[in-house]
Design an enzyme around this catalytic site. Structure first.
Site, PDB file in Angstrom:
ATOM      1  N   SER A 122      46.070  34.990  39.215  1.00  0.00           N
ATOM      2  CA  SER A 122      44.888  35.735  39.619  1.00  0.00           C
ATOM      3  C   SER A 122      43.657  35.085  39.025  1.00  0.00           C
ATOM      4  CB  SER A 122      44.999  37.182  39.131  1.00  0.00           C
ATOM      5  OG  SER A 122      43.749  37.825  39.158  1.00  0.00           O
ATOM      6  N   LYS A 123      42.514  35.237  39.711  1.00  0.00           N
ATOM      7  CA  LYS A 123      41.266  34.700  39.177  1.00  0.00           C
ATOM      8  C   LYS A 123      40.911  35.351  37.844  1.00  0.00           C
ATOM      9  CE  LYS A 123      38.462  35.720  42.553  1.00  0.00           C
ATOM     10  NZ  LYS A 123      37.187  35.865  43.305  1.00  0.00           N
ATOM     11  N   ARG A 124      41.541  36.496  37.534  1.00  0.00           N
ATOM     12  CA  ARG A 124      41.286  37.174  36.258  1.00  0.00           C
ATOM     13  C   ARG A 124      42.125  36.586  35.127  1.00  0.00           C
ATOM     14  NH1 ARG A 124      40.884  40.856  40.232  1.00  0.00           N
ATOM     15  NH2 ARG A 124      43.128  41.230  40.265  1.00  0.00           N
ATOM     16  N   ASP A 125      43.142  35.780  35.445  1.00  0.00           N
ATOM     17  CA  ASP A 125      43.949  35.142  34.407  1.00  0.00           C
ATOM     18  C   ASP A 125      43.109  34.081  33.694  1.00  0.00           C
ATOM     19  OD1 ASP A 125      46.174  36.645  35.044  1.00  0.00           O
ATOM     20  OD2 ASP A 125      46.925  35.187  36.493  1.00  0.00           O
TER      21      ASP A 125
END
Length: 494
Positions: free
Chosen positions: A262-265
């Site tokens: 995920s781009k949040r990782d």
């Protein structure tokens, strides 16, 4: 290797300026770029910025800066222009409005007056009956009187595209033939009630107007492809599109726990790799291996070699796992390949504030030039250089208690005393002489070179691990090196 496409290749990279660029986005840009370059085609860089609530100018500038840093040049798009300008969707709203009106007039689309509550109620009922829960076509064939009645109630309407009542089959360049039945692809919205066009309209309309021949994008967008193919057919009938592009859907990139990255990782952020000092070539080399390979027994290659070998039909459909250790290894190999002067220049940002812990005037360019060839063989990312060479520019070595405890075992004071005497008499113009001095001191205390040099290394550099010791001693110089051994002896005997 697949045959070259019959028509000139035109591909697009069309990110939304929402947040920092991430490695999945870069992998998509890379594959489009490599495919275009392999076929001597055109890469269109388009910005999908119709979501005013989420898009930002800062993110837009980051996208451009990231592409430039990576070396992924584009042929049409921002800052370059081209025959299909403008290349920001926020500047193309009149085009979308015109197409939507033509779709409505020709019967390919229709106004839908259903409220959110009504849609939810009917979806729940469909699920309870074991039927597909997509839009049920309630407003598909409203009469003029029914439309007028809804409008008299004060209802607003969205615009829905009318899907054909037949299966849609297409050949995915990565996954092969795919068939989707009509009950699984219901009519869908293309314009919001406030008149704002949706992604489902603007993306294929832009691809049509920009004459895109191949759409290479992530697997997460595969479900939207049948809808877009149906829209393309309508656009062709209306004379807006010349044809339907070929589609290729790239495999998911998996992160920790075998979950989709995920781009949040944290490890997904492109900024992380820039800040750590990855080379663009090293990072792109690794990202190209997420779903593709140049050869079974080869992982390291240049961008020119990637271009020569790459074709979308060679991409594997299976999910690809992001392995940070392998990414670091490949980057290290690209660092080794640099000309030493280029390496020294690339390390520049990490040799000054805010990364460097030494005063600017303490930096010695001559010492840096001397140590750079040895550093180049040891670092994994460019930011490693700061800790590896700080002993040259600090007044005193760093105090690393873990390294001190590990190295100063047995009778380190006796060893250092002997080593100092031999070092003082050594030839400091020759690292081999310094090595023999420490070797001889170790033998006097029954120690092999590895054990004997550890206290000397920590005394002079502050760490148990670092660049080749004897070359480091020579470059630091006799006076400073012996002074640091004396300081370590004083600490041991305090």
């Amino acid at each position: 290797m697949a045959n070259a496409p019959a028509a000139p290749v035109r591909v697009r990279f069309c990110p939304s300026p929402t947040g920092n660029p991430h490695v999945g986005l870069v992998r998509t840009a890379l594959f489009n770029w490599a495919f275009a370059r392999h076929h001597q085609g055109t890469l269109v860089f388009r910005i999908e910025d119709t979501d005013a609530a989420r898009d930002s100018e800062e993110s837009y500038q980051q996208l451009l800066d990231s592409m430039r840093w990576l070396g992924l040049d584009w042929d049409e798009g921002p800052e370059i222009g081209g025959p299909h300008a403008p290349y920001r969707q926020s500047q193309r709203m009149d085009l979308y409005k015109d197409v939507a009106e033509k779709l409505l007039a020709a019967g390919y689309a229709y106004p839908c007056y259903c409220t959110t509550e009504e849609l939810d109620t009917r979806r729940d009922a469909a699920r309870a009956a074991g039927k597909p829960s997509g839009y049920d076509g309630h407003c598909r064939d409203l009469t003029a009187e029914q439309k007028a009645a809804y409008e008299a109630e004060g209802r607003s309407s969205i615009v829905r595209f009318r899907m054909p009542d037949e299966a849609i089959t297409f050949t995915d360049l990565v996954r092969g033939d795919i068939t989707v039945q009509p009950e699984n692809v219901p009519d869908y919205g293309i314009v919001r009630a406030n008149g704002a066009p949706l992604y489902t309209l603007v993306n294929p309309v832009d691809d049509a107007l920009m004459e895109i021949t191949h759409v290479l994008r992530g697997e997460d967008l595969l479900s939207s492809t049948p809808r877009q193919i149906a829209l393309y057919r309508a656009l062709i009938e209306l004379g807006i599109a010349k044809g339907t592009p070929a589609f290729g859907h790239l495999p998911y990139v998996m992160g920790e726990g075998n979950k989709k990255l995920s781009k949040r990782d944290p490890q997904a952020s492109l900024n992380l790799y820039r800040e750590r000092g990855f080379l663009p070539e090293g990072l792109l080399n690794y990202l190209s291996l997420l779903g593709w390979s140049i050869a079974e027994d080869r992982d390291i290659f240049s961008m020119d070699e990637l271009i020569a070998a790459f074709d979308i039909e060679d991409v594997n459909a299976n999910p690809a796992r992001f392995d940070l250790k392998k990414c670091e290894h490949i980057n290290a190999e690209h660092i080794r390949k640099l000309d030493v002067k280029a390496f020294a220049e690339a390390c520049g940002p990490w040799l000054q504030a805010p990364f460097a812990p030494w005063a600017p005037e303490a930096f010695d360019a001559e010492k840096w030039t001397a140590i750079a060839p040895y550093a180049q063989t040891r670092v994994t990312v460019l930011s490693d250089i700061t800790d590896n060479v700080d002993f040259l520019f600090l007044d005193e070595p760093v105090e690393d208690e873990a390294s001190w405890t590990k190295a100063m075992k047995g009778d380190p004071a006796a060893l250092l005393t002997t080593a100092r005497a031999h070092l003082e008499a050594a030839d400091w113009s020759d690292p081999e002489s310094l090595k023999n001095a420490v070797l001889t001191a170790g033998e006097a205390h029954g120690l092999k070179l590895g054990k004997a040099q550890a206290p000397v290394r920590v005394a002079v550099t502050g760490r148990t691990v670092g660049l080749p010791l004897f070359e480091s001693l020579q470059i630091l110089g006799r006076e400073k090196s012996l002074a640091r051994v004396d300081a370590a002896l004083a600490k041991l005997t305090a």
